[in-house]
Structure formats: C-alpha cells, structure tokens
Design an enzyme around this catalytic site. Structure first.
Site, PDB file in Angstrom:
ATOM      1  N   ARG A   1       0.821  -1.208   0.000  1.00 12.02           N
ATOM      2  CA  ARG A   1       0.000   0.000   0.000  1.00 12.02           C
ATOM      3  C   ARG A   1       0.853   1.255   0.000  1.00 12.02           C
ATOM      4  NH1 ARG A   1      -4.700  -0.277   4.294  1.00 12.02           N
ATOM      5  NH2 ARG A   1      -3.129  -0.701   5.884  1.00 12.02           N
TER       6      ARG A   1
ATOM      7  N   SER B   1       8.336  -5.107   5.858  1.00 10.95           N
ATOM      8  CA  SER B   1       8.042  -6.144   6.855  1.00 10.95           C
ATOM      9  C   SER B   1       8.942  -7.357   6.730  1.00 10.95           C
ATOM     10  CB  SER B   1       6.586  -6.561   6.733  1.00 10.95           C
ATOM     11  OG  SER B   1       5.784  -5.411   6.718  1.00 10.95           O
TER      12      SER B   1
ATOM     13  N   ASP C   1       6.707  -3.866  10.190  1.00 12.52           N
ATOM     14  CA  ASP C   1       5.242  -3.733  10.341  1.00 12.52           C
ATOM     15  C   ASP C   1       4.792  -3.856  11.794  1.00 12.52           C
ATOM     16  OD1 ASP C   1       5.905  -6.423  10.331  1.00 12.52           O
ATOM     17  OD2 ASP C   1       4.292  -7.044   8.972  1.00 12.52           O
TER      18      ASP C   1
HETATM   19  C1  BG6 Z   1      -1.425  -4.874   7.505  1.00 10.44           C
HETATM   20  C2  BG6 Z   1      -0.275  -3.940   7.870  1.00 10.44           C
HETATM   21  O1  BG6 Z   1      -2.638  -4.352   7.857  1.00 10.44           O
HETATM   22  O2  BG6 Z   1      -1.148  -6.093   8.120  1.00 10.44           O
HETATM   23  C3  BG6 Z   1       0.979  -4.525   7.246  1.00 10.44           C
HETATM   24  O3  BG6 Z   1      -0.514  -2.667   7.329  1.00 10.44           O
HETATM   25  C4  BG6 Z   1       1.225  -5.892   7.786  1.00 10.44           C
HETATM   26  O4  BG6 Z   1       2.088  -3.702   7.524  1.00 10.44           O
HETATM   27  C5  BG6 Z   1      -0.018  -6.727   7.550  1.00 10.44           C
HETATM   28  O5  BG6 Z   1       2.364  -6.467   7.119  1.00 10.44           O
HETATM   29  C6  BG6 Z   1       0.164  -8.090   8.137  1.00 10.44           C
HETATM   30  O6  BG6 Z   1      -0.974  -8.891   7.869  1.00 10.44           O
HETATM   31  P1  BG6 Z   1      -1.127  -9.724   6.536  1.00 10.44           P
HETATM   32  O7  BG6 Z   1      -2.224 -10.656   6.853  1.00 10.44           O
HETATM   33  O8  BG6 Z   1      -1.476  -8.757   5.457  1.00 10.44           O
HETATM   34  O9  BG6 Z   1       0.219 -10.382   6.336  1.00 10.44           O
HETATM   35  C1  GLC Z   2       7.947 -12.028   8.768  1.00 11.58           C
HETATM   36  C2  GLC Z   2       8.997 -10.951   8.713  1.00 11.58           C
HETATM   37  C3  GLC Z   2       8.787  -9.939   9.789  1.00 11.58           C
HETATM   38  C4  GLC Z   2       7.348  -9.438   9.744  1.00 11.58           C
HETATM   39  C5  GLC Z   2       6.394 -10.593   9.823  1.00 11.58           C
HETATM   40  C6  GLC Z   2       4.955 -10.144   9.743  1.00 11.58           C
HETATM   41  O1  GLC Z   2       8.141 -12.733   9.952  1.00 11.58           O
HETATM   42  O2  GLC Z   2      10.271 -11.526   8.821  1.00 11.58           O
HETATM   43  O3  GLC Z   2       9.666  -8.874   9.633  1.00 11.58           O
HETATM   44  O4  GLC Z   2       7.134  -8.563  10.789  1.00 11.58           O
HETATM   45  O5  GLC Z   2       6.643 -11.473   8.765  1.00 11.58           O
HETATM   46  O6  GLC Z   2       4.648  -9.507   8.550  1.00 11.58           O
END
Ligand code: BG6
Ligand code: GLC
Ligand code: GLC
Length: 809
Positions: free
Chosen positions: A432, A496, A551
């Site tokens: 995003r 992330s 994240d």
């Molecule tokens: C989102 C966050 O809502 O959740 C992201 O903005 C995060 O930064 C993500 O990585 C994690 O959840 P998913 O299910 O999208 O991996």
């Molecule tokens: C993976 C990444 C980590 C992140 C997590 C959730 O474990 O290594 O950095 O926070 O996924 O998205």
C-alpha cells in the site's frame, strides 16, 4: 443369524435400573458362552433400546422416559449406553464395545432396508407403537449439517399428550390412561398398541355387562380384573372362521356364560377397537408419507415401510386393513409394506457395522491430529524457550534464532505529532501507498488516503532492481493519483522483513522471509535501494525516505497513538512477528544511550531455527518447511502464520487421503497444488455459523469434491492446525509480556498489544485462543489486544513525525 430369547422377570421392569441392565449383560454373557463365541476377542455390539432417548451420537442416548410396562428406577435422564457398558463391566469376562444404540423402529427400517432400497420408514405396532422415517438433514435443527438425510425416531406414541387427541378420547381411553403407570403420557400409544387393546375391549365389555346389555347383566370377577383380556385374545376373537368359537372360549374362561348374541357382540367390540387402532396408524403413516413426498417435491412417491410388532404380526386382519386405508388416504403413492423377518437385531447390527467403520476412521484421524494438540506443559516450554530466545538475541550480535533487531524508535507517540507524511507498506498481503495527515492533539481527526497495489509473483521473486523499480512506479502513480506530484513530503517505509538497522533511516535486509526472494537485496540497505529506484524512475519525491520500519513497529505506533499503554506490536498475518519496548540497558549489542527504552523488532518467527522446537514439529511441518523457499528458517512462523497454515492443512489432508480416510482415497491435482488453502478459506471453513453444505461448496470451489463426512474431517483438520498456531502465538506473547513486567520489577503489568494481520482479523477463533493462552500462561499480566485500524503505514508515518520533532531528520 443366531439368536436366543431371554425373558425379563416382571419385578425387574419396575425394580432398580442397574438390576435390569445386569440381567441384560448376564444374558449376553450366557449367550456368548452358549454359542461358543470367543471371550478373548473384542466384539462390537448393537443395542436396540425401544424407548424414547435423546441422542447426541450413535453411541449415546439419555432416556427421556419409560413407556409401556417399564418403569425401572434411576435411569431417566441417564445415558443408557453407558449404563449398559457399566453393567457389562460389572458382569466381567467379556470384551464388548457398545458402538450403537438404536430405537426398534430405526432398527426395523434398517433390517428391511437391507433387502429393499426403498425402505425409508420403520413402523412398530407391538406392545407399543412408534414410527421413524428419513428426514432431510436441513430440517433437523438439533444436528449440524444440512446435506442428505437422517432417520428421525418420531416417538409418535406421545401424540395427544398435549391434548391434541382429546376430541377422540373415549371414557375407556381415559380409564386405561388412569390405570397406567405413565398417566397422561403416550396417549396415541394407548389407543393403538398391543399393551392396551385387550384392556380397551375388556372395559367396553364390562360396561355393557353392567348396563345389562351382555350376559344378562352378569359380571364376573375375572371380567372386573385388569389385564384379563389380552391382545392375543383380541386377535383370536377376530380370527376368520374360528373367531366366534374363540370368543366363546375366552368369555367362558372369564367365568361368564355368553349367549350366541353375546359372542357376536363381543366380537364386534373387539373389531371396532382394533379397527380404530389400524385406522389411527394409517392416518399417522399417511402424515409421514405426505411429509416425505413434500420434502422431496414429488407428486408421486414410491416407498417401502418396514413393519414389526406383535399386533401387526399376529392379528389376522390388521395388516390388510392398515394397507387398505393407507392406500385410500394416499392414492398417488406406491406404498409397499414389508414385515421385518428377523426382528430389529439385523438392522441394529447393520448400523453398528457402519458405526464401527466410522469409529475406526475417527480414531485414525484423531491419531493423525494428536501431535498438533499441545498440552499445557508443552506450551509452558514454548514460553520458556521464547523467553530464552529473546534474552539470547538481546545479548549477542550475529546470528541468533531470534534476531532482536533494534528499531531506533525510542518512544511511542504523544499526540503532538502533526503534518503530512507519505508512507509505504510492503510485505503483508497487500502493498500500500498512503498519505497521512496528523493534527496536533486531535488523534481522531487524522486523515488517511491509501491505494493498494499488487506485487506479482515474478517481481517478488525476480531481481531486486525490478522489485524496487516496481515500488517506485507505484509511488509515482500514487502521487499522481493524489495530485501531489511536486509536494515536499517526508516518507516512512514499512518494510516487513528483518532489517539490521544502525539508524532510523537505514536498514540492511538480513534475509527475505514469507514469499519474497528477489535477488541482490539481502545484505543491502533497503532505503538506499528505494532511493536509487526513485532516482532511476525520476519520481519527484522532494523529501527523502526518512524512516524504515518493521510492520510490528508500525502497528504498535499506530495503536499507541490511540492507547498510550500500547507497548507491544503483534502481526499474525502472512507472517508472524512481535516488537516491544525494551530497556536500553538490556540491549547489549548497541551502544545507544539516548533515552531509556527502544522498540525491539524481535523477529520471533525465527524461534526454532536452532532446533529448539523440534519436539513439537510434526512430519507435516517438516514437509512444509522443506518445500518452502527458505528451508530451515522461520520455523515458528511456519507453525503459526497465514502463509503456511493452509499448507500444513494440505499436507495433513494429503496424508489422510493417501490413507483412504478422505476424498475416497483419491489424491487429486487440486490437493497436490501448493497454496490452495489461503487464510481466507481457512477462516470461512472454520466459521461456526457455516453449515456443512457451505464447507463443501468452498472445498468444491477449490477443486476438492467432498462428501459430507469429508467436509467434517477437513473442518476438524483446519481447526486443529489453526488452534495450535494461536496457542503458540499466545505462549510467545506470554513470554514477551512477562519479560516487560520483570524488566520493570512489577508484580502485575497492564499492557496493550497493537495487532494486525489477516489471520488475527479474519479467522473466527484465532484471536480468542491466542488471548486465552496468553492469559493462562502470563497470569500476572493483564493484556489488552487492540486491533490496528489503518495498518502499519500510519505507524510508519507517525515514526517519521516523532523523529522530525526530535530533530533527528
Ligand atoms: C497490515 C499492515 O494491515 O497487516 C501490514 O498494514 C502488515 O504492515 C499486515 O504487514 C500483516 O498482515 P497480513 O495478513 O497482510 O500479512
Ligand atoms: C515475517 C517478517 C517480519 C514481519 C512478519 C509479519 O516474519 O520476517 O519482519 O514482521 O513477517 O509480517
Ligand atoms: C414405545 C417407545 C418407543 C418404541 C415403541 C415401540 O412407544 O417409547 O421408543 O419405539 O414403544 O416399541
């Protein structure tokens, strides 16, 4: 078939329930002995129990109430299957497994159904009366599932107990009821069945005699005595040819001297009583058959009724009369009546055979799933290992299973943040771009715009340059879209993945996780890579990328903006990870000394990479790990996060299918396809409100043709795998919050955890189990879970704002 009949002594019918069942089990032992049936082997046993029972499964049924001439004490409301098992244990010397309990109607239907596929109704007209039939499962509210049919034992003998038959009751019916041992109960049965027909005839004859209409007004003691005219007498009186002679003999036997007219009259009374019985049964049956016809939307119905019971079998006219009336009531139906040749036992045995197959299937499924079921002790161990991993990571530079990466975020927001920021959010389900505008002191007035972009698999797994070019292009598109081409904006970058940071705005990618593996990125600074791509693409971002943020950290910041107690960030999504505020003095690997605390990105997904989870890892997990793009890495993440749970489920399903326990043993292409079970499907399948039919249609959508039973098993597998995931995260969380508590030397800690991720937010049970586990394993902490509302991008923007206010940029 071999059989033996054992009479039940009268006193046992009204004695103690345990004595009645002891008699049953002793008879059983005698039977085994007499027929030379081995006592060393385990024998599956079917139990026909002809009373109203509420069943929750085939091998359980609590007695709702006795009927007919039974009134044994201490069994009402009790599980009669258990009562039988207990009695068998008391008798001893037999190895018996009671697998199924069925009503006599059901067993009769099954017996007849063995030879006639159309048999979908079972009818008893014997000592008592009752019927069962195949109802559509979707109409049976008490049972989960809405596909197919289930046999329902109507217990129609109780028809009229609510007054529905009052208009039809005669004074004789009322007398019969008053003298019975279950007054006000089984009204229909008392008008119809063998236990009462003779008595009804006796009461009518007695009244007529008293009125002087019979026997010249003479009444004998025998005629006054309850039970002196039996149903067998009624049958004999109505016999063709001999009926009148039989009537005379019977009356004479009652010390009466009947004239020829008396005999004719008494025979007539008997006919009226038994005719009423067969007519009532015909009406009941017609109601059932009409319902079946309507259920199936048929104009005509072809069906067979399996029948048993002394009245039907021994009364000479009864069957003919019944058939005729049923056919008259339902001219459009083709109804066949079949007398059960071998009683109900054959049908009960058939049900048991099916039950035995299901039970062994269930056992095998349970065995397969048992390594996923973690005990309290195992979860305690996971908590302890997580704690040890956190400590080790804080101390050592270099590679530890849990990396414990400093984030250079020193405090959570305090509400004074303001201004417009650009943010990027890469690494979860969605990529995003965001624009966030904070108003000083007005958290609720934050304005946020965003746009979601996809990252195609070939870019996730292509070259680093392609990946960052793609990101730069998306930024350019977003700025265009927002009409911000030339604005000067500070930008925060949620990235992330594990990054080794030396400052807020540099981060060296340690290793890719989840589905990413773009080349030439590991070991490089992601901020520089992004800056270069921006340069290459000529994107006009006037202000530079000033923070790179995990994240978890973004989520914690975003939630802390609403709740100052939020000092932990949790992601349970595609991947899993946690960050929290650690005391600077504990972070031995950095020489930072500004402030008191720093947020640490734990990268707890790496727990177990040193083998510390090997004792709970199943062969299915090993398979998932080995076929992933980072074998041996992120072992905890692979047990707990959305990207892998579906794969674990798929491995289990593959195994069950190969073992012939699922999908009729067919391993289809769909089942061999990696990644078919995304988090959203797991969430749908596990939803409590979902009927089995819907589970089946989800599976069908995934290319898996399942039966109702398959759907139950798939749901069970999903539930077990996701429960373990939630418990493990809960155990990890317990370790984190306890550490924070101990850091501060507190007996009790109140803390809020900001959470994000599709697994947490979409799955029906994950969050509940996670919270419960954390509560049990960290009893000295009161942990509030606060779902993040706008994702971690907002947090990245906040970090940028906080840093700007501190003059760090
Ligand atoms: C989102 C966050 O809502 O959740 C992201 O903005 C995060 O930064 C993500 O990585 C994690 O959840 P998913 O299910 O999208 O991996
Ligand atoms: C993976 C990444 C980590 C992140 C997590 C959730 O474990 O290594 O950095 O926070 O996924 O998205
Ligand atoms: C009684 C019982 C019922 C049984 C019937 C015929 O009505 O309540 O369960 O089927 O008798 O035996």
């Amino acid at each position: 078939m071999e059989e033996k009949t054992y009479p039940i002594p009268k006193e046992l019918l009204v004695g103690r329930g345990t004595e009645l069942f002891d008699h049953v089990s002793e008879s059983l032992k005698d039977f085994l002995h007499e027929k030379n049936i081995s006592l060393d082997k385990k024998h599956p046993l079917a139990f026909t129990f002809s009373f109203a029972c509420e069943q929750s499964s085939l091998d359980q049924g609590s007695l709702l109430g006795w009927s007919k001439n039974y009134r044994a004490r201490g069994l009402q409301g009790k599980d009669v299957v258990q009562a039988l098992r207990d009695a068998i244990d008391r008798t001893g010397g037999m190895d018996i497994e009671v697998l199924a309990m069925v009503n006599d109607t059901v067993a009769t239907m099954m017996t007849c159904g063995f030879d006639d596929n159309y048999c979908e109704v079972g009818l008893i007209i014997g000592t008592g009366t009752n019927a069962c039939y195949m109802e559509e499962l979707r109409h049976v509210d008490l049972v989960e599932g809405d596909e197919g049919r289930m046999c329902v034992n109507t217990e129609w003998g109780a028809f009229g107990d609510d007054g529905a038959l009052d208009d039809y009751l005669t004074e004789f019916d009322r007398d019969v009821d008053a003298a019975s041992n279950n007054q006000g109960k089984q009204i229909f049965e008392k008008m119809v069945s063998g236990m009462y027909l003779g008595e009804l005839v006796r009461l009518v004859v007695l009244k007529m005699a008293k009125l002087g209409l019979l026997f010249d007004g003479h009444v004998s003691d025998a005629l006054r005595t309850k039970g002196k005219i039996t149903t067998a007498n009624v049958a004999a009186m109505e016999e063709y040819k001999n009926g009148l002679k039989n009537t005379r003999d019977i009356l004479t036997g009652l010390s009466l001297t009947p004239s020829q007219d008396d005999c004719i009259a008494v025979q007539h009374v008997s006919t009226i009583v038994s005719f009423r019985s067969s007519n009532l049964v015909a009406a009941g049956l017609a109601a059932i058959l009409t319902r079946i016809k309507q259920n199936r939307n048929l104009r005509a119905l072809r069906i067979t009724v399996g029948v048993d019971g002394a009245v039907y079998k021994t009364h000479p006219q009864y069957p003919k009369r019944l058939h005729k009336v049923v056919r008259r009531l339902l001219p459009e139906c083709h109804v066949r009546f079949v007398l059960s040749d071998s009683g109900s036992s054959k049908g009960a045995a058939l049900v048991t055979a099916v039950a035995q197959r299901l039970a062994s299937q269930k056992r095998k499924v349970d065995e397969t799933l048992s390594p996923f079921r973690l005990s309290h002790e195992q979860l305690q161990l996971v908590k302890a290992r997580m704690r040890a991993g956190l400590e080790a990571g804080l101390k050592r530079k270099g590679s530890t299973a849990i990396k414990m990466l400093p984030s250079f975020v020193y405090r959570t927001p305090d509400g004074t943040e303001h201004g417009k920021y650009l943010a990027l959010d890469l690494g979860g389900t969605n990529f995003r771009a965001l624009l966030v505008n904070f108003k000083k002191g007005l958290q609720q007035n934050t304005r946020l715009h965003h746009k979601i972009y996809t990252i195609p698999l070939e870019i996730m797994q292509g070259t680093g340059e392609e990946l960052f070019d793609h990101i730069a292009e998306c930024i350019s598109d977003f700025l265009d879209y927002m009409g911000l081409k030339n604005a000067r904006l500070p930008a925060g970058f949620t990235f992330s993945f594990p990054c080794e940071q030396t400052a807020l705005d540099t981060g060296t990618l340690v290793s890719w996780t989840k589905g990413f593996k773009a080349t030439d990125c590991e070991g490089h600074d992601v901020v520089s890579m992004l800056r270069e791509a921006i340069k290459r693409r000529n994107v006009t971002v006037k202000k530079n990328v000033s923070a790179v943020v995990n994240d978890t950290v973004g989520t914690m910041m975003s939630c802390a903006y609403e709740d100052p107690q939020c000092e932990v960030g949790l992601i349970a999504g595609t991947g899993t990870n946690v960050c929290y505020m650690e005391e600077l003095k504990n972070i031995e690997k950095t020489e930072q000394s500004t402030g008191q605390k720093m947020c640490i990105n734990t990268e707890w997904g790496g727990l177990g990479d040193d083998g510390s989870l090997d004792d709970i890892i199943t062969p299915y997990d090993v398979e998932v790990d080995q076929t992933s793009i980072n074998p041996g890495k992120q072992r905890f993440e692979k047990l707990t996060s959305g990207m892998y749970l579906g794969e674990v489920v798929r491995q289990v399903l593959l195994d069950l299918t190969r073992g012939g326990l699922l999908f009729r043993g067919h391993v289809t292409e769909a089942l061999k396809t990696a990644g078919i079970f995304q988090t959203k499907y797991l969430s749908q399948i596990e939803s409590d409100r979902l009927a089995l039919l819907q589970v089946r249609s989800i599976l069908q959508g995934l290319g898996l043709d399942s039966t109702c039973n398959d759907s139950i098993i798939v749901k069970q597998v999903c539930g077990t795998v996701s429960r373990r995931a939630a418990q493990l995260c809960g155990a990890g969380m317990a370790a984190v919050v306890d550490k924070i508590r101990e850091n501060r030397g507190l007996d009790h800690l109140n803390v809020t955890v900001g959470v994000d991720g599709a697994l947490y937010k979409l799955h029906p049970h994950f969050s509940g189990v996670l919270q419960e586990t954390a509560r049990v394993l960290a009893p000295q902490c009161n942990v509030t879970f606060l779902p993040s509302e706008e994702g971690s991008g907002k947090g990245a923007a906040l970090i940028t704002a906080v840093a700007r206010q501190r003059g760090e940029m």
